[in-house]
Design a protein around this motif. Structure first.
Motif, short mmCIF file in Angstrom:
data_model
loop_
_atom_site.label_atom_id
_atom_site.label_comp_id
_atom_site.label_asym_id
_atom_site.label_seq_id
_atom_site.Cartn_x
_atom_site.Cartn_y
_atom_site.Cartn_z
N ALA A 230 -14.10 14.52 -47.40
CA ALA A 230 -13.95 14.94 -48.80
C ALA A 230 -13.06 16.17 -48.95
N LEU A 231 -12.70 16.81 -47.84
CA LEU A 231 -11.98 18.07 -47.90
C LEU A 231 -10.59 17.95 -47.30
N ASP A 232 -9.60 18.42 -48.06
CA ASP A 232 -8.21 18.40 -47.58
C ASP A 232 -7.81 19.73 -46.95
N PHE A 233 -8.49 20.80 -47.31
CA PHE A 233 -8.20 22.11 -46.74
C PHE A 233 -9.46 22.97 -46.80
N LEU A 234 -9.47 24.07 -46.03
CA LEU A 234 -10.60 24.99 -46.01
C LEU A 234 -10.10 26.39 -46.36
N VAL A 235 -10.95 27.14 -47.03
CA VAL A 235 -10.61 28.51 -47.44
C VAL A 235 -11.60 29.47 -46.80
N LEU A 236 -11.08 30.53 -46.21
CA LEU A 236 -11.94 31.54 -45.59
C LEU A 236 -11.78 32.85 -46.35
N ASP A 237 -12.89 33.39 -46.84
CA ASP A 237 -12.87 34.70 -47.49
C ASP A 237 -13.24 35.73 -46.43
N LEU A 238 -12.28 36.58 -46.10
CA LEU A 238 -12.35 37.42 -44.91
C LEU A 238 -12.68 38.86 -45.27
N PHE A 239 -13.93 39.24 -45.07
CA PHE A 239 -14.35 40.60 -45.37
C PHE A 239 -14.97 41.25 -44.13
N CYS A 240 -14.70 42.54 -43.95
CA CYS A 240 -15.28 43.29 -42.84
C CYS A 240 -16.15 44.39 -43.42
N ASN A 241 -17.45 44.17 -43.45
CA ASN A 241 -18.35 45.14 -44.06
C ASN A 241 -19.15 45.89 -43.02
N THR A 242 -18.50 46.25 -41.92
CA THR A 242 -19.15 46.99 -40.85
C THR A 242 -18.41 48.31 -40.62
N CYS A 243 -19.14 49.38 -40.52
CA CYS A 243 -18.52 50.69 -40.29
C CYS A 243 -18.86 51.13 -38.87
N ASN A 244 -17.85 51.16 -38.01
CA ASN A 244 -18.06 51.56 -36.63
C ASN A 244 -16.80 52.29 -36.16
N PRO A 245 -16.75 53.61 -36.32
CA PRO A 245 -15.52 54.35 -36.03
C PRO A 245 -15.14 54.35 -34.56
N SER A 246 -16.08 54.01 -33.67
CA SER A 246 -15.77 54.07 -32.24
C SER A 246 -15.40 52.71 -31.65
N VAL B 276 -9.24 19.49 -36.30
CA VAL B 276 -9.46 18.26 -37.05
C VAL B 276 -8.45 18.14 -38.20
N SER B 277 -7.34 18.87 -38.05
CA SER B 277 -6.20 18.78 -38.99
C SER B 277 -6.56 19.20 -40.40
N LYS B 278 -7.41 20.23 -40.53
CA LYS B 278 -7.72 20.80 -41.84
C LYS B 278 -6.98 22.13 -41.98
N PRO B 279 -6.00 22.23 -42.88
CA PRO B 279 -5.31 23.49 -43.08
C PRO B 279 -6.29 24.59 -43.52
N VAL B 280 -6.04 25.80 -43.06
CA VAL B 280 -6.91 26.93 -43.39
C VAL B 280 -6.13 27.93 -44.24
N ARG B 281 -6.73 28.34 -45.33
CA ARG B 281 -6.16 29.38 -46.18
C ARG B 281 -7.13 30.56 -46.21
N VAL B 282 -6.61 31.76 -46.22
CA VAL B 282 -7.46 32.93 -46.47
C VAL B 282 -7.42 33.20 -47.96
N GLY B 283 -8.56 33.04 -48.61
CA GLY B 283 -8.62 33.20 -50.05
C GLY B 283 -8.69 34.64 -50.46
N GLN B 284 -9.39 35.45 -49.68
CA GLN B 284 -9.51 36.88 -49.96
C GLN B 284 -9.60 37.61 -48.63
N SER B 285 -9.03 38.80 -48.57
CA SER B 285 -9.19 39.62 -47.37
C SER B 285 -9.18 41.09 -47.75
#
Length: 222
Positions: free
Chosen positions: A114-130, A152-161
């Motif tokens: 049912a899916l022609d492509f996948l979208v990844l919302d890329l967030f980094c909510n970790t604070c580690n200065p070292s 599996v031939s599904k294009p990947v888009r980053v929707g938010q970063s």
């Protein structure tokens, strides 16, 4: 492009968050999708039918459906879209915490069709200065999300970063004030922001991601 947010239509349908069934959600949302498709048809070249289905994402405040329920919704939403415009591509969006959904979207028995492509919302909510938290996040994205989809031939888009985390004095990262350079003159005036954007987009291209959107927090009301 058409994106269907988690909250679309829920208020209109009078549904109560936390007790919505998959069938109720379909009855509420799919007619709105169909209305948009009838209005613009093939001019909508891509339709994102679900956004962040897990607890931590967009659906979390509405209803966290099981992997099976999300699969059912995506299959039916895709069929509704393609019945109106067979050329419109249908996709779904997830966070990096939505691993079980992503696995089903790539290697499940029914959902991938049912899916022609996948979208990844890329967030980094970790604070580690070292530590190299941001770098580890990107490695995780490539290994556990991009690679399985491309296999599996599904294009990947980053929707938010978002940008790498800038640790606050209290060492508590939040999306609104812990992003590197938010309200920070150094970030805005030294060229670091442009350098990061250029670098991350080149990285995305190198690992096989087909498009990349930068996260922008627009505060219209405070």
């Amino acid at each position: 492009f058409m994106g269907v947010s988690a909250a679309t239509g829920v208020g209109l349908c009078g549904l109560t968050p936390g007790s919505i069934t998959e069938a109720q959600y379909e009855t509420c949302v799919i007619p709105l999708i169909q209305a948009a498709m009838h209005r613009w048809g093939a001019a909508i070249t891509s339709a994102q039918a679900i956004e962040e289905p897990g607890t931590n994402g967009g659906m979390g405040a509405i209803e966290v459906f099981s992997v099976g329920d999300i699969s059912t919704f995506l299959i039916h939403a895709s069929a509704a879209i393609k019945a109106i415009s067979s050329t419109t591509l249908v996709g779904a969006a997830a966070l990096t915490s939505d691993t079980t959904y992503w696995a089903d979207w790539t290697t499940g028995s029914t959902t991938p069709a049912a899916l022609d492509f996948l979208v990844l919302d890329l967030f980094c909510n970790t604070c580690n200065p070292s530590g190299n938290v941001y770098g580890l996040l990107l490695n995780n994205v490539v290994t556990n999300f991009v690679a399985p989809a491309l296999a599996v031939s599904k294009p990947v888009r980053v929707g938010q970063s978002d940008k790498p985390i800038w640790c606050t004095i209290g060492n508590t990262p939040t999306q609104s004030n812990a992003l590197l350079g938010v309200d920070d003159a150094i970030w805005q005036t030294t060229g670091l922001q442009n350098a990061w954007q250029e670098t991350i987009i080149h990285w995305a291209s190198a690992v096989g991601i087909t498009s990349f959107d930068i996260y922008c927090d627009l505060r219209l009301f405070q």
